[in-house]
Design a protein around this motif. Sequence first.
Motif, PDB file in Angstrom:
ATOM      1  N   ALA A   1       3.710  -1.174  -5.547  1.00 12.91           N
ATOM      2  CA  ALA A   1       3.122  -1.756  -4.338  1.00 12.91           C
ATOM      3  C   ALA A   1       3.709  -3.129  -4.056  1.00 12.91           C
ATOM      4  CB  ALA A   1       1.604  -1.839  -4.485  1.00 12.91           C
ATOM      5  N   LEU A   2       3.870  -3.933  -5.087  1.00  9.73           N
ATOM      6  CA  LEU A   2       4.418  -5.273  -4.906  1.00  9.73           C
ATOM      7  C   LEU A   2       5.882  -5.224  -4.487  1.00  9.73           C
ATOM      8  CD1 LEU A   2       2.788  -7.096  -7.952  1.00  9.73           C
ATOM      9  CD2 LEU A   2       2.262  -7.466  -5.535  1.00  9.73           C
ATOM     10  N   GLN A   3       6.623  -4.249  -4.996  1.00 10.09           N
ATOM     11  CA  GLN A   3       8.017  -4.104  -4.600  1.00 10.09           C
ATOM     12  C   GLN A   3       8.114  -3.784  -3.111  1.00 10.09           C
ATOM     13  OE1 GLN A   3      10.224  -1.084  -6.729  1.00 10.09           O
ATOM     14  NE2 GLN A   3      12.028  -2.394  -6.768  1.00 10.09           N
ATOM     15  N   SER A   4       7.186  -2.975  -2.628  1.00 12.22           N
ATOM     16  CA  SER A   4       7.141  -2.656  -1.202  1.00 12.22           C
ATOM     17  C   SER A   4       6.813  -3.901  -0.373  1.00 12.22           C
ATOM     18  CB  SER A   4       6.098  -1.567  -0.940  1.00 12.22           C
ATOM     19  OG  SER A   4       5.984  -1.295   0.439  1.00 12.22           O
ATOM     20  N   VAL A   5       5.888  -4.730  -0.898  1.00 10.20           N
ATOM     21  CA  VAL A   5       5.543  -5.975  -0.201  1.00 10.20           C
ATOM     22  C   VAL A   5       6.756  -6.894  -0.112  1.00 10.20           C
ATOM     23  CG1 VAL A   5       4.172  -8.091  -0.371  1.00 10.20           C
ATOM     24  CG2 VAL A   5       3.102  -5.881  -0.808  1.00 10.20           C
ATOM     25  N   LEU A   6       7.530  -6.987  -1.186  1.00  7.37           N
ATOM     26  CA  LEU A   6       8.719  -7.835  -1.178  1.00  7.37           C
ATOM     27  C   LEU A   6       9.745  -7.355  -0.152  1.00  7.37           C
ATOM     28  CD1 LEU A   6       9.205  -8.438  -5.019  1.00  7.37           C
ATOM     29  CD2 LEU A   6       8.666 -10.169  -3.300  1.00  7.37           C
ATOM     30  N   GLN A   7       9.893  -6.051  -0.041  1.00  9.62           N
ATOM     31  CA  GLN A   7      10.815  -5.509   0.952  1.00  9.62           C
ATOM     32  C   GLN A   7      10.350  -5.829   2.369  1.00  9.62           C
ATOM     33  OE1 GLN A   7      10.844  -1.384  -0.154  1.00  9.62           O
ATOM     34  NE2 GLN A   7      12.342  -1.659  -1.808  1.00  9.62           N
ATOM     35  N   ASN A   8       9.037  -5.769   2.591  1.00 13.47           N
ATOM     36  CA  ASN A   8       8.498  -6.116   3.914  1.00 13.47           C
ATOM     37  C   ASN A   8       8.701  -7.591   4.235  1.00 13.47           C
ATOM     38  OD1 ASN A   8       7.639  -3.518   4.474  1.00 13.47           O
ATOM     39  ND2 ASN A   8       5.604  -3.831   3.584  1.00 13.47           N
TER      40      ASN A   8
ATOM     41  N   ASP B   1       9.043 -17.989   2.045  1.00 15.33           N
ATOM     42  CA  ASP B   1       9.769 -17.988   0.779  1.00 15.33           C
ATOM     43  C   ASP B   1       8.837 -18.290  -0.386  1.00 15.33           C
ATOM     44  OD1 ASP B   1      12.153 -17.385   2.020  1.00 15.33           O
ATOM     45  OD2 ASP B   1      12.809 -19.472   2.173  1.00 15.33           O
ATOM     46  N   ALA B   2       7.935 -19.271  -0.192  1.00 17.82           N
ATOM     47  CA  ALA B   2       7.002 -19.633  -1.262  1.00 17.82           C
ATOM     48  C   ALA B   2       6.086 -18.466  -1.593  1.00 17.82           C
ATOM     49  CB  ALA B   2       6.192 -20.858  -0.846  1.00 17.82           C
ATOM     50  N   HIS B   3       5.594 -17.789  -0.542  1.00 17.19           N
ATOM     51  CA  HIS B   3       4.697 -16.659  -0.780  1.00 17.19           C
ATOM     52  C   HIS B   3       5.451 -15.501  -1.431  1.00 17.19           C
ATOM     53  CE1 HIS B   3       0.790 -14.816  -0.200  1.00 17.19           C
ATOM     54  NE2 HIS B   3       1.386 -13.711   0.207  1.00 17.19           N
ATOM     55  N   ALA B   4       6.665 -15.270  -0.986  1.00 15.24           N
ATOM     56  CA  ALA B   4       7.472 -14.200  -1.578  1.00 15.24           C
ATOM     57  C   ALA B   4       7.761 -14.495  -3.047  1.00 15.24           C
ATOM     58  CB  ALA B   4       8.773 -14.042  -0.805  1.00 15.24           C
TER      59      ALA B   4
ATOM     60  N   PHE C   1       5.124  -9.479  -9.536  1.00 14.86           N
ATOM     61  CA  PHE C   1       5.820  -8.211  -9.757  1.00 14.86           C
ATOM     62  C   PHE C   1       6.429  -8.167 -11.161  1.00 14.86           C
ATOM     63  CE2 PHE C   1      10.068  -6.201  -9.747  1.00 14.86           C
ATOM     64  CZ  PHE C   1       9.674  -4.878  -9.624  1.00 14.86           C
ATOM     65  N   HIS C   2       7.099  -9.243 -11.560  1.00 12.76           N
ATOM     66  CA  HIS C   2       7.712  -9.268 -12.885  1.00 12.76           C
ATOM     67  C   HIS C   2       6.646  -9.258 -13.980  1.00 12.76           C
ATOM     68  CE1 HIS C   2      11.804  -9.594 -11.577  1.00 12.76           C
ATOM     69  NE2 HIS C   2      11.551 -10.666 -10.843  1.00 12.76           N
TER      70      HIS C   2
END
Length: 306
Positions: free
Chosen positions: A53-60, A77-80, A87-88
């Motif tokens: 789910a987090l990987q999908s959020v990063l892509q968005n 950028d800060a939120h990402a 994610f890690h």
Amino acid sequence: GIFLPDEEHHFWYGPSDPVAAFNNPYTALQRIFGISELSPEEQWSINANRSAALQSVLQNFELMKQSYGSSEQPLLDAHADKVEQLFHRMSSSIGSCARPNISLPYDYDYSYDDLLSAPVMNEILVTALACDYTRVATLSFANAHDHGFEWLWQQNNGRPIVDRAQWDNWHAMVHADYQPGIEHVYRWYMEQLASLLSLMSNTVDVDGDNLLEHSLVISISEFSSGRHWHNSLPVLLFGNLGSIATNRWVDFMSVDAETFIEGSGMAVSGVTTNQLWTSVLHMFGQADEHFGAISDRLPTGPLPNI
């Protein structure tokens, strides 16, 4: 491990970027070590789903950046970055290190019972550091606005620490000049610090090193007196990390102790906490010559003679 009220932020990564805080030990255990009732397989399954789910959020986030102007980019950028950190963390082996076993009474109140919370939070913090689940941890006592400190009454000749006939609460009492009984509270805080250091000195980390010998512990008060003066703050450094010589008392005071007390802590030391944190950066190999606000009225560089 941060021991703070859930609704407050006392520590920050940067401007408008607070560090997440919690003061419930069970919340700390779950967030750091996972859910104890789950098997390793179940925990891995949950983490895998969360990671996806987090990987999908990063892509968005990458797609969103194309729709916003340059002024919004730093916030995105800060939120990402925070999402990527999470994610890690979800992708790592959380749960593989020994989880502290804590036992608290059924009527335990984490928003008040600091006597019970302090040793538990110390253990959680030290275990998280030893397991390398974090490299930085902050412990702050912030439940004390209207605390009774009942366990210290005996030291205060059996009397309450706060005289309710004179003070509405501990917060009002501590913001005055010295009052009888106040020293018992501050001594207790220092005893908790001593317990933390003792626990670290008796703990070996995942690399086989003594935890205290390979750490830097900083204890600092936000005020030099109850009047909110922020001059001549007391700072304690422990551990054996970096090049700072230990077993020393470094005095930056511009006056003697008696004059300082008579002036209710208003004396100016001539150095700043900006310099303290610059010294810490140097200990970690950074070349910065300033930290925080820059002003012609503020000295730069590290603390002298440190």
